[in-house]
Design an enzyme around this catalytic site. Structure first.
Site, PDB file in Angstrom:
ATOM      1  N   SER A 151       0.836  -1.197   0.000  1.00  0.00           N
ATOM      2  CA  SER A 151       0.000   0.000   0.000  1.00  0.00           C
ATOM      3  C   SER A 151       0.881   1.261   0.000  1.00  0.00           C
ATOM      4  O   SER A 151       1.710   1.399  -0.892  1.00  0.00           O
ATOM      5  CB  SER A 151      -0.933  -0.039   1.216  1.00  0.00           C
ATOM      6  OG  SER A 151      -1.944   0.911   1.077  1.00  0.00           O
TER       7      SER A 151
ATOM      8  N   HIS B 143      -5.642  -5.433  -1.274  1.00  0.00           N
ATOM      9  CA  HIS B 143      -5.940  -4.920   0.065  1.00  0.00           C
ATOM     10  C   HIS B 143      -6.919  -5.839   0.797  1.00  0.00           C
ATOM     11  O   HIS B 143      -7.272  -5.572   1.935  1.00  0.00           O
ATOM     12  CB  HIS B 143      -6.516  -3.518  -0.033  1.00  0.00           C
ATOM     13  CG  HIS B 143      -5.474  -2.442  -0.003  1.00  0.00           C
ATOM     14  ND1 HIS B 143      -4.603  -2.247  -1.041  1.00  0.00           N
ATOM     15  CD2 HIS B 143      -5.144  -1.524   0.950  1.00  0.00           C
ATOM     16  CE1 HIS B 143      -3.790  -1.236  -0.732  1.00  0.00           C
ATOM     17  NE2 HIS B 143      -4.099  -0.792   0.467  1.00  0.00           N
TER      18      HIS B 143
ATOM     19  N   GLU C 271      -2.129  -3.257  -7.886  1.00  0.00           N
ATOM     20  CA  GLU C 271      -3.358  -3.496  -7.115  1.00  0.00           C
ATOM     21  C   GLU C 271      -3.803  -2.145  -6.584  1.00  0.00           C
ATOM     22  O   GLU C 271      -3.013  -1.209  -6.535  1.00  0.00           O
ATOM     23  CB  GLU C 271      -3.109  -4.493  -5.972  1.00  0.00           C
ATOM     24  CG  GLU C 271      -2.147  -4.052  -4.871  1.00  0.00           C
ATOM     25  CD  GLU C 271      -2.761  -3.186  -3.774  1.00  0.00           C
ATOM     26  OE1 GLU C 271      -3.922  -3.386  -3.438  1.00  0.00           O
ATOM     27  OE2 GLU C 271      -2.053  -2.282  -3.275  1.00  0.00           O
TER      28      GLU C 271
END
Lengths: 302, 336
Positions: A111, A276, A206
């Site tokens: 992330s 996630h 992602e």
């Protein structure tokens, strides 16, 4: 030439830090005890469960000092970022990599941590680990394959991931160093010192909670910045909780990505478990992988 | 033009505008010819969809200024959120760029979509006979692209969807901002109502004005439309973003070298999305901005009347301006 940090042995110490968003100490307990069960010692940084009352786990100076100290600590063999959120962009240019380069260790996270992973790879050619963070250890099943993939990765066991075929996959085979992470942060790093060159590489992406039009815009940015031109292969992970505008965009995240790369001929694999969500396999950035996308079989192996 | 010629023209252009050179077309800004009564303004929708009836107030108003209006095929067209397919939007914009009878092109609205078509537009005819391109928000892609690659000025302003439905009951600010478009098109200087902010950094700056929507500017980094800011006055605005996201975008400006070497910075309206409970960011917009400007001495002007708001005055991207920021008074004027 890429440098791979030493893998971990039982008894080694893993440092835990929060270089971005705040995380309460009770949310980290499961992570600490599981790592201990795996045979590691855990050193908890000042930013974990800190007294901060705002978004961040501490001021920029505090977060920087904690991360720096863990990176430079001779006793720490790996640094696990407990969570992402937002914050690495604010401190990445102030990190001192002198000692870390002499004694590289695994930096683990995803992330927002994409900024740090990309920065280390593009500037110092040291591999890092894109993998579940502390929150993932709160899963009732501590033996789930995603946590196990992290364990295997730090132990240095070679990994080979078999993935379900996807209708949008483009067949082919690619060999190259693996790079990637969160799409928004990869786009955000373009043109900065943390930007990653993609030529001959296998890229994975992602994202979470993005508007579909914004996913489209980011794919256009990558394309217009020549990130796909000489790419060896593309791995599309989860685009969880994507949002749409009142007037629907008219395409899913997967369709957007399929169309954005339709003019190239590298292999593309959709639905890879990097996300996630719960499905998040450990991936070593900078390490050579082989991606084989077949009709019935998709394999990514070190 | 057939597809083959069209593609070769793109190759020609991209060779000219090679990516990531971080250089710009040198020389003095090219200002398109100002409009006279009887000139024609084209209306097209290169991004989001708009209904025919929604552009009517703008058509009526611009006709009352003495201009003719040509309505493009994308007005009323719809492909999901877009004003037609990419092909349709390219075709409409290309036709307007090439049409010698048009003196200006107003984008009907923003939304999202210009980035999808920008590399397919052929600016060769436009470059020979530049005309005003008008819009903001997503249209920032065009402003930045024109500025970086062609050095041609364009108008950052409200678009068709911001003209008041009923002029007779429109408030004064609405009228003034719409009139500012007319004034810029006619070559008449616009007076910007500036209220000094206690956060301003004082000083005087002169330079070419560039900028627009911050999120859009970030999405141009590393591309052939990347904004080149050195020696310029930069203005930014945005809407609906969280403070953390605004912070990240200002870091992006700094880390991509867009804040160093500026002559001045103008911060327009930022409609901030409130922090989620328990996620308080702990800094306001002004602190976020000033935090990125440590070591830089140029003037900074907050609360400039530009953005996704009623007081959104027309500005000429690519033209030279002078900003004077003093504690009690601020001025911003074009250098003619």
């Amino acid at each position: 030439m890429i440098t791979t940090p030493q893998y971990l042995k039982p008894g080694d110490t893993i440092g835990l830090v929060c270089p971005a968003g705040y995380m309460a100490i009770d949310k980290v307990q499961a992570c600490i005890s599981t790592l201990q069960q795996w045979g590691y010692q855990v050193k908890t940084g000042n930013t974990v469960g800190s007294a901060s009352e705002n978004y961040f786990s501490g001021t920029d100076d505090e977060r920087l000092a904690d991360l720096q100290q863990m990176m430079d600590d001779d006793d720490v063999r790996a640094v696990l970022c407990a969570r992402g959120g937002y914050g690495l962009t604010r401190i990445v240019d102030r990190i001192e990599f002198k000692k870390f380069r002499e004694q590289p260790k695994w930096i683990i996270g995803f992330s927002d941590v994409t900024v740090l992973l990309s920065h280390i790879y593009s500037n110092y050619d040291i591999s890092t680990l894109h993998a579940p963070m502390a929150g993932a250890f709160n899963d009732p099943d501590k033996e789930n394959k995603f946590l196990l993939s992290l364990r295997k990765a730090i132990e240095g066991r070679r990994t080979s991931y078999h993935v379900d075929p996807h209708l949008f996959n483009r067949k082919g085979e690619a060999v190259g160093e693996l790079i990637g992470g969160n799409l928004a942060l990869l786009a955000h790093c373009i043109g900065t010192d943390s930007d990653v060159k993609t030529k001959g590489k296998i890229l994975f992406i992602e994202d979470v909670g993005e508007f579909l039009y914004n996913i489209d815009r980011m794919m256009y940015q990558l394309k217009r910045a020549d990130k796909f031109k000489k790419l060896a292969g593309l791995i599309v992970g989860g685009f969880t909780d994507s949002k749409d505008t009142d007037r629907p965009f008219g395409q899913s995240a997967e369709e957007i990505i399929r169309d954005a790369v339709s003019e190239y001929d590298f292999p593309v694999c959709f639905g890879f478990p990097v996300s996630h969500g719960r499905e998040n396999l450990a991936l070593k950035i900078g390490v050579g992988y082989k991606l084989k996308v077949g009709k019935n079989k998709v394999v990514l192996s070190e | 033009m057939n597809r083959k010629n069209f593609l070769s023209s793109i190759v020609g252009l991209s060779a000219f505008t090679s990516v990531k050179t971080n250089e710009e077309v040198p020389g003095i800004p090219i200002i398109p010819r100002y409009l006279k009564t009887g000139d024609t303004i084209g209306i097209t929708s290169p991004a989001g969809h708009i209904k025919v009836e929604d552009i009517e107030p703008s058509v009526e108003q611009m006709k009352s200024w003495g201009f003719r209006i040509k309505i493009g095929n994308t007005i009323g067209k719809r492909n999901f959120a877009f004003g037609g397919t990419d092909d349709e939007r390219v075709k409409d914009m290309q036709m307007m760029l090439d049409d010698p009878s048009l003196s200006a092109i107003m984008c009907a609205r923003g939304g999202y979509g210009v980035i999808r078509i920008i590399d397919r537009l052929d600016f060769r005819k436009f470059q020979m006979k530049p005309k005003w391109i008008i819009g903001f928000s997503d249209v920032t892609v065009l402003h930045s692209h024109l500025n970086k690659n062609l050095g041609i000025a364009s108008i950052h302003s409200k678009m068709c969807n911001s003209f008041p439905d009923d002029w007779s009951i429109a408030d004064e600010m609405q009228k003034q901002t719409i009139y500012s478009i007319r004034d810029l098109l006619a070559g008449v200087p616009v007076k910007y109502p500036l209220i000094p902010s206690p956060y301003n950094k004082t000083g005087v700056a002169e330079g070419v004005l560039v900028g627009g929507n911050l999120k859009t500017i970030e999405s141009l980094s590393g591309t052939a439309s990347d904004l080149y800011t050195k020696g310029k006055i930069l203005f930014v605005e945005d809407t609906g973003e969280y403070l953390y996201s605004i912070d990240r975008m200002f870091w992006n400006l700094r880390r991509t070298g867009k804040l160093i070497g500026l002559k001045g910075l103008i911060v327009g309206g930022f409609k901030v999305k409130p922090d989620d409970p328990g996620e308080e960011f702990g800094m306001n917009l002004q602190t976020i901005v000033l935090d990125k400007l440590k070591n830089y001495k140029y003037p900074v002007c907050f609360d400039f009347p530009v953005g996704h708001q009623k007081n959104n005055f027309a500005l000429k991207c690519g033209a030279r301006y002078r900003m004077k920021i003093a504690p009690q008074s601020c001025t911003f004027e074009e250098i003619i």
